[in-house]
Design a protein around this motif. Sequence first.
Motif, PDB file in Angstrom:
ATOM      1  N   GLU A 193     -10.590  -4.198 -10.326  1.00 44.06           N
ATOM      2  CA  GLU A 193      -9.163  -4.513 -10.224  1.00 44.06           C
ATOM      3  C   GLU A 193      -8.427  -3.440  -9.413  1.00 44.06           C
ATOM      4  O   GLU A 193      -7.588  -3.750  -8.563  1.00 44.06           O
ATOM      5  CB  GLU A 193      -8.588  -4.603 -11.637  1.00 44.06           C
ATOM      6  CG  GLU A 193      -7.180  -5.109 -11.718  1.00 44.06           C
ATOM      7  CD  GLU A 193      -6.728  -5.262 -13.157  1.00 44.06           C
ATOM      8  OE1 GLU A 193      -6.099  -6.289 -13.443  1.00 44.06           O
ATOM      9  OE2 GLU A 193      -6.998  -4.381 -13.994  1.00 44.06           O
ATOM     10  N   ILE A 204      -9.291  -3.804  -5.624  1.00 48.43           N
ATOM     11  CA  ILE A 204      -8.612  -4.961  -5.020  1.00 48.43           C
ATOM     12  C   ILE A 204      -7.133  -4.656  -4.815  1.00 48.43           C
ATOM     13  O   ILE A 204      -6.562  -4.930  -3.756  1.00 48.43           O
ATOM     14  CB  ILE A 204      -8.817  -6.222  -5.888  1.00 48.43           C
ATOM     15  CG1 ILE A 204     -10.272  -6.667  -5.825  1.00 48.43           C
ATOM     16  CG2 ILE A 204      -7.883  -7.340  -5.446  1.00 48.43           C
ATOM     17  CD1 ILE A 204     -10.655  -7.698  -6.866  1.00 48.43           C
ATOM     18  N   MET A 205      -6.499  -4.078  -5.818  1.00 49.56           N
ATOM     19  CA  MET A 205      -5.077  -3.748  -5.718  1.00 49.56           C
ATOM     20  C   MET A 205      -4.822  -2.732  -4.611  1.00 49.56           C
ATOM     21  O   MET A 205      -3.919  -2.897  -3.787  1.00 49.56           O
ATOM     22  CB  MET A 205      -4.577  -3.216  -7.064  1.00 49.56           C
ATOM     23  CG  MET A 205      -3.082  -2.991  -7.149  1.00 49.56           C
ATOM     24  SD  MET A 205      -2.473  -1.376  -6.605  1.00 49.56           S
ATOM     25  CE  MET A 205      -3.448  -0.220  -7.505  1.00 49.56           C
ATOM     26  N   ALA A 248      -6.773  -2.007  -1.975  1.00 49.49           N
ATOM     27  CA  ALA A 248      -7.088  -2.592  -0.666  1.00 49.49           C
ATOM     28  C   ALA A 248      -5.944  -3.480  -0.189  1.00 49.49           C
ATOM     29  O   ALA A 248      -5.551  -3.436   0.981  1.00 49.49           O
ATOM     30  CB  ALA A 248      -8.385  -3.387  -0.736  1.00 49.49           C
ATOM     31  N   THR A 249      -5.382  -4.269  -1.098  1.00 50.54           N
ATOM     32  CA  THR A 249      -4.264  -5.141  -0.737  1.00 50.54           C
ATOM     33  C   THR A 249      -3.035  -4.315  -0.355  1.00 50.54           C
ATOM     34  O   THR A 249      -2.417  -4.550   0.686  1.00 50.54           O
ATOM     35  CB  THR A 249      -3.908  -6.075  -1.916  1.00 50.54           C
ATOM     36  OG1 THR A 249      -5.063  -6.842  -2.252  1.00 50.54           O
ATOM     37  CG2 THR A 249      -2.762  -6.997  -1.563  1.00 50.54           C
ATOM     38  N   LEU A 250      -2.703  -3.340  -1.161  1.00 50.07           N
ATOM     39  CA  LEU A 250      -1.542  -2.494  -0.901  1.00 50.07           C
ATOM     40  C   LEU A 250      -1.697  -1.723   0.411  1.00 50.07           C
ATOM     41  O   LEU A 250      -0.794  -1.716   1.250  1.00 50.07           O
ATOM     42  CB  LEU A 250      -1.346  -1.523  -2.065  1.00 50.07           C
ATOM     43  CG  LEU A 250      -0.145  -0.597  -1.993  1.00 50.07           C
ATOM     44  CD1 LEU A 250       1.141  -1.400  -2.164  1.00 50.07           C
ATOM     45  CD2 LEU A 250      -0.232   0.471  -3.062  1.00 50.07           C
ATOM     46  N   SER A 304      -3.583  -2.357   2.936  1.00 48.66           N
ATOM     47  CA  SER A 304      -3.658  -3.203   4.133  1.00 48.66           C
ATOM     48  C   SER A 304      -2.258  -3.611   4.592  1.00 48.66           C
ATOM     49  O   SER A 304      -2.063  -3.949   5.753  1.00 48.66           O
ATOM     50  CB  SER A 304      -4.508  -4.445   3.869  1.00 48.66           C
ATOM     51  OG  SER A 304      -3.841  -5.329   2.991  1.00 48.66           O
ATOM     52  N   ARG A 305      -1.289  -3.552   3.698  1.00 52.77           N
ATOM     53  CA  ARG A 305       0.080  -3.958   4.036  1.00 52.77           C
ATOM     54  C   ARG A 305       1.029  -2.796   4.283  1.00 52.77           C
ATOM     55  O   ARG A 305       2.048  -2.947   4.951  1.00 52.77           O
ATOM     56  CB  ARG A 305       0.646  -4.822   2.915  1.00 52.77           C
ATOM     57  CG  ARG A 305      -0.109  -6.117   2.768  1.00 52.77           C
ATOM     58  CD  ARG A 305       0.433  -6.948   1.650  1.00 52.77           C
ATOM     59  NE  ARG A 305      -0.409  -8.145   1.503  1.00 52.77           N
ATOM     60  CZ  ARG A 305      -0.374  -8.930   0.465  1.00 52.77           C
ATOM     61  NH1 ARG A 305       0.446  -8.703  -0.524  1.00 52.77           N
ATOM     62  NH2 ARG A 305      -1.164  -9.975   0.409  1.00 52.77           N
ATOM     63  N   GLN A 321       5.859  -0.288   5.928  1.00 48.79           N
ATOM     64  CA  GLN A 321       5.199  -1.572   6.173  1.00 48.79           C
ATOM     65  C   GLN A 321       4.448  -1.539   7.495  1.00 48.79           C
ATOM     66  O   GLN A 321       4.942  -1.070   8.509  1.00 48.79           O
ATOM     67  CB  GLN A 321       6.215  -2.700   6.184  1.00 48.79           C
ATOM     68  CG  GLN A 321       5.564  -4.061   6.192  1.00 48.79           C
ATOM     69  CD  GLN A 321       6.558  -5.172   5.894  1.00 48.79           C
ATOM     70  OE1 GLN A 321       7.759  -4.965   5.863  1.00 48.79           O
ATOM     71  NE2 GLN A 321       6.035  -6.361   5.666  1.00 48.79           N
TER      72      GLN A 321
END
Length: 100
Positions: A55, A58-59, A61-63, A65-66, A98
């Motif tokens: 978890e 994933i969190m 990597a998502t954060l 990447s943005r 961002q």
Amino acid sequence: MIQRDPKYFQQPERNIPDRFIEGSEHYCGRMNPFAYVPFSAGPRNCIGQKFALQEEKIMLATLLSRYRVESGDYLGNVNIKAALILKPKSSVNIRFIQRI
């Protein structure tokens, strides 16, 4: 405190994620299995360890990447409080920029 012991980690006060990646210049090599135990160890360790690590990856990597993350404070000046986990004594300013 074992996670910050120079006996097990070079420059233990620095955040060097590459120290766990085989082949990187900071790789620690084969280490004592109890040198890094964020979820405890042995037969009574955390039963949610594998789920929590997935978890978290994933969190992050998502954060990441943005957004690009920058510290608003010099990390050498952050005072650490040792409790069940290590955490800063006061807030640490960070910026999320961002990605385009």
